[in-house]
Design an enzyme around this catalytic site. Structure first.
Site, PDB file in Angstrom:
ATOM      1  N   GLU A 173       5.624   4.032  -2.910  1.00 58.98           N
ATOM      2  CA  GLU A 173       4.364   3.295  -2.702  1.00 58.98           C
ATOM      3  C   GLU A 173       4.665   1.849  -3.045  1.00 58.98           C
ATOM      4  O   GLU A 173       4.830   1.506  -4.222  1.00 58.98           O
ATOM      5  CB  GLU A 173       3.272   3.843  -3.645  1.00 58.98           C
ATOM      6  CG  GLU A 173       2.863   5.267  -3.383  1.00 58.98           C
ATOM      7  CD  GLU A 173       1.991   5.405  -2.149  1.00 58.98           C
ATOM      8  OE1 GLU A 173       1.384   4.401  -1.726  1.00 58.98           O
ATOM      9  OE2 GLU A 173       1.931   6.507  -1.603  1.00 58.98           O
ATOM     10  N   CYS A 195      -1.641  -4.176  -4.591  1.00 54.68           N
ATOM     11  CA  CYS A 195      -0.822  -4.060  -3.382  1.00 54.68           C
ATOM     12  C   CYS A 195      -1.673  -4.181  -2.120  1.00 54.68           C
ATOM     13  O   CYS A 195      -1.157  -4.505  -1.057  1.00 54.68           O
ATOM     14  CB  CYS A 195      -0.070  -2.732  -3.393  1.00 54.68           C
ATOM     15  SG  CYS A 195      -1.159  -1.313  -3.594  1.00 54.68           S
TER      16      CYS A 195
HETATM   17  P1  NAD Z   1       8.794  -3.659  -9.788  1.00 56.37           P
HETATM   18  O1  NAD Z   1       9.350  -2.922  -8.639  1.00 56.37           O
HETATM   19  O2  NAD Z   1       9.543  -4.829 -10.288  1.00 56.37           O
HETATM   20  O3  NAD Z   1       8.586  -2.689 -11.035  1.00 56.37           O
HETATM   21  C1  NAD Z   1       7.738  -1.545 -10.999  1.00 56.37           C
HETATM   22  C2  NAD Z   1       8.227  -0.530 -12.010  1.00 56.37           C
HETATM   23  O4  NAD Z   1       9.447   0.018 -11.563  1.00 56.37           O
HETATM   24  C3  NAD Z   1       8.527  -1.121 -13.378  1.00 56.37           C
HETATM   25  O5  NAD Z   1       8.154  -0.172 -14.355  1.00 56.37           O
HETATM   26  C4  NAD Z   1      10.036  -1.319 -13.346  1.00 56.37           C
HETATM   27  O6  NAD Z   1      10.622  -1.300 -14.626  1.00 56.37           O
HETATM   28  C5  NAD Z   1      10.437  -0.100 -12.561  1.00 56.37           C
HETATM   29  N1  NAD Z   1      11.725  -0.177 -11.872  1.00 56.37           N
HETATM   30  C6  NAD Z   1      12.120  -1.112 -10.984  1.00 56.37           C
HETATM   31  N2  NAD Z   1      13.362  -0.827 -10.548  1.00 56.37           N
HETATM   32  C7  NAD Z   1      13.750   0.314 -11.158  1.00 56.37           C
HETATM   33  C8  NAD Z   1      14.921   1.105 -11.127  1.00 56.37           C
HETATM   34  N3  NAD Z   1      15.964   0.782 -10.368  1.00 56.37           N
HETATM   35  N4  NAD Z   1      14.981   2.211 -11.892  1.00 56.37           N
HETATM   36  C9  NAD Z   1      13.943   2.568 -12.672  1.00 56.37           C
HETATM   37  N5  NAD Z   1      12.798   1.855 -12.745  1.00 56.37           N
HETATM   38  C10 NAD Z   1      12.701   0.738 -12.002  1.00 56.37           C
HETATM   39  O7  NAD Z   1       7.315  -4.074  -9.381  1.00 56.37           O
HETATM   40  P2  NAD Z   1       6.316  -5.119 -10.081  1.00 56.37           P
HETATM   41  O8  NAD Z   1       6.562  -6.460  -9.493  1.00 56.37           O
HETATM   42  O9  NAD Z   1       6.290  -5.000 -11.528  1.00 56.37           O
HETATM   43  O10 NAD Z   1       4.929  -4.527  -9.534  1.00 56.37           O
HETATM   44  C11 NAD Z   1       4.264  -5.047  -8.479  1.00 56.37           C
HETATM   45  C12 NAD Z   1       4.693  -4.451  -7.157  1.00 56.37           C
HETATM   46  O11 NAD Z   1       4.229  -3.107  -7.072  1.00 56.37           O
HETATM   47  C13 NAD Z   1       4.073  -5.180  -6.002  1.00 56.37           C
HETATM   48  O12 NAD Z   1       4.993  -5.303  -4.959  1.00 56.37           O
HETATM   49  C14 NAD Z   1       2.927  -4.263  -5.597  1.00 56.37           C
HETATM   50  O13 NAD Z   1       2.493  -4.415  -4.286  1.00 56.37           O
HETATM   51  C15 NAD Z   1       3.530  -2.927  -5.835  1.00 56.37           C
HETATM   52  N6  NAD Z   1       2.496  -1.903  -5.943  1.00 56.37           N
HETATM   53  C16 NAD Z   1       2.358  -0.962  -4.956  1.00 56.37           C
HETATM   54  C17 NAD Z   1       1.329  -0.029  -5.024  1.00 56.37           C
HETATM   55  C18 NAD Z   1       1.114   1.025  -3.985  1.00 56.37           C
HETATM   56  O14 NAD Z   1       0.440   2.009  -4.276  1.00 56.37           O
HETATM   57  N7  NAD Z   1       1.643   0.876  -2.782  1.00 56.37           N
HETATM   58  C19 NAD Z   1       0.445  -0.063  -6.092  1.00 56.37           C
HETATM   59  C20 NAD Z   1       0.623  -1.031  -7.069  1.00 56.37           C
HETATM   60  C21 NAD Z   1       1.648  -1.950  -6.993  1.00 56.37           C
END
Ligand code: NAD
Length: 477
Positions: free
Chosen positions: A251, A285
């Site tokens: 997502e 998002c």
């Molecule tokens: P991010 O991808 O940097 O981090 C999200 C989470 O994933 C964090 O807890 C991070 O530590 C973890 N993570 C990242 N890479 C990882 C890996 N390789 N292994 C394990 N864990 C990992 O995202 P962010 O910038 O903090 O959050 C915002 C993003 O999330 C935006 O792009 C937003 O659109 C998206 N988002 C999507 C939805 C949806 O339902 N489609 C909902 C909310 C947010």
């Protein structure tokens, strides 16, 4: 920094542990310390994973009424703790308190619905006698839990998005290790406490704030059968490329469009776009980022949007009157300010907002934005709406579609024929008529196409993803 008795313990395979690497949880916007907890060490993650594998032997055999009762009890406990959870959430991630309460209520609803669905996971009976050689044969299918699930969630809707993984996993009979974003760690550990109180079996849930590098070990650890990830597109697609034979659902991000044609109820479209563009400072998002507006209603819509943006109360998250709080960090706010500056240098006109101190950014509306400016072309994830006029609605559909993303699109219209055309033309996970793309309730299939993801969440669909279909073939002697 304190790892002492006041620090929130981690839930590791059924045990509460005040251990790991201590860290101080700070309020959004690089604010003051609001509490202490730990980042799990690789050794704790390893025990959590072993615990999830062991506990799966029990959860996969559990009865549907047991899963249903557990989830309904969890829903009741969450509903009884709206204020406590909401205040922790508001303090940690800067979500205005009224929006935080709404998120907690949604979380309770998600667990309650999962409790109902847990008792409905059925199968099929299929005739298999399609050839003379198969005469008398029947098939019976069952949906069995896939196994231990590695769940990873972001900071912005941390309770609800985690609930969309935890509740269906428990309903399906899976076990879970959840890595919440560290910026929401205290809130998620509080939720874990309620789930333990509701009776989640030891080991079936581990709640482990971790550094990204420690959390990444789950991606390649084959004791997990599935990775369920919500976060950025960059991280999500990288995870998928390294997850081996595990099932992966993603997502991810978006830069959601809304279209307003000349038949629309413009006042309604304005009110909804103000909410959909600026709620939680645009850090959703499905926040409205691009608005395509028919020239006949341009002045009314854009004038209303600017007025509505300026009327929003920007302030501290725990203030009851606040409608827009700080962004998650000063760096995030600096990025938005620089993207607005970049667009203006490229010829855009800033109609309102865009400035602010520290983590605060006043809700911004921009017009005449070059298509290549990041504020239009990439995911802004901030309080910015880019407005563009159109004369022909099919051209607006094409412009809305001209993005690598595809989560949800909104379309305000009173024209039934165009409604159907929009549904056919817009390549998104959902097309929302007479509301913004920001609309979501928790029983709808939710997810994206193209760069925005893989799979759909929503209790029923996630339970299906967290299950494997097994077929029994019955042949006569
Ligand atoms: P991010 O991808 O940097 O981090 C999200 C989470 O994933 C964090 O807890 C991070 O530590 C973890 N993570 C990242 N890479 C990882 C890996 N390789 N292994 C394990 N864990 C990992 O995202 P962010 O910038 O903090 O959050 C915002 C993003 O999330 C935006 O792009 C937003 O659109 C998206 N988002 C999507 C939805 C949806 O339902 N489609 C909902 C909310 C947010």
């Amino acid at each position: 920094m304190s790892g002492g008795d006041d620090a929130a313990p981690l839930l590791v395979a059924g045990e509460w542990e005040r251990a790991g690497e201590p860290f101080a949880a700070c309020a959004a916007g690089d604010g003051p310390v609001v509490g202490h907890t730990f980042h799990a060490l690789p050794e704790q993650l390893d025990r959590a994973t072993t615990g999830a594998v062991r506990a799966f032997d029990g959860t996969r055999r559990s009865a549907s009424y047991e899963r249903g009762e557990l989830l309904r009890r969890a829903a009741e406990l969450i509903a009884a703790d709206v204020e406590g959870l909401a205040r922790t959430l508001a303090a940690e991630i800067g979500k205005p308190i009224n929006d935080a309460r709404l998120e907690v209520r949604r979380t309770a609803t998600t667990f309650r619905m999962a409790g109902e669905e847990a008792e409905r996971i059925g199968g099929e009976m299929l005739p298999l006698d399609l050839l003379p050689s198969a005469r008398g044969r029947w098939g019976i299918t069952r949906h069995l839990p896939i196994g231990p699930v590695a769940a990873i969630t972001p900071f912005n809707v941390p309770l609800s998005l985690s609930a969309h993984k935890l509740a269906p996993a428990l309903a399906a009979g899976c076990t879970v290790v959840l890595k919440p974003d560290s910026r929401a760690a205290l809130t998620l550990l509080r939720l874990a406490g309620l789930l333990v109180e509701a009776g989640v079996p030891a080991g079936a849930l581990s709640m482990l704030p971790m550094s990204t590098s420690v959390g990444d070990r789950m991606v390649t650890d084959d004791r997990f059968r599935m990775v369920s990830f919500t976060g950025s597109a960059r991280a999500g697609w990288d995870i998928r490329s390294r997850a081996g034979t595990k099932k992966v659902t993603l997502e991810l991000g978006g830069n959601a469009p809304v279209i307003v044609d000349e038949t629309a109820d413009v006042a309604h479209a304005v009110a909804r776009t103000v909410a959909g563009g600026f709620k939680y400072a645009g850090q959703l998002c499905i926040s409205v980022q691009r608005a395509f507006v028919h020239r006949a209603v341009w002045d009314e819509f854009v004038g209303g949007l600017v007025k509505g943006a300026e009327a929003l109360t920007v302030g501290a998250p725990l203030d009851e009157n606040t409608q827009v709080g700080p962004m998650i960090s000063v760096a995030a706010a600096d990025r938005i300010r620089s993207w607005v500056d970049e667009a203006v240098s490229g010829g855009a006109r800033l109609l309102t907002g865009g400035a602010g101190d520290g983590a605060y950014v006043a809700p911004a509306v921009l017009e005449q934005v070059p298509a290549t400016a990041r504020v239009a072309a990439e995911e802004a994830f901030g309080p910015v709406v880019v407005v563009s006029p159109f004369d022909d609605v099919d051209a607006a559909f094409a412009a809305a579609d001209a993005t690598p993303y595809g989560l949800q699109a909104g379309y305000f219209t009173r024209d039934l024929h165009r409604t159907w055309r929009a549904f056919e033309a817009l390549e998104f996970g959902a097309v929302i008529i007479n509301d913004v793309p920001t609309f979501r309730v928790d029983n709808m299939p939710f997810g994206g196409v193209k760069s925005s993801g893989l799979g759909r969440e929503g209790i029923r669909w996630t339970i299906a993803d967290m299950s494997e279909q097994r077929l029994l073939v019955l042949a006569p002697e």
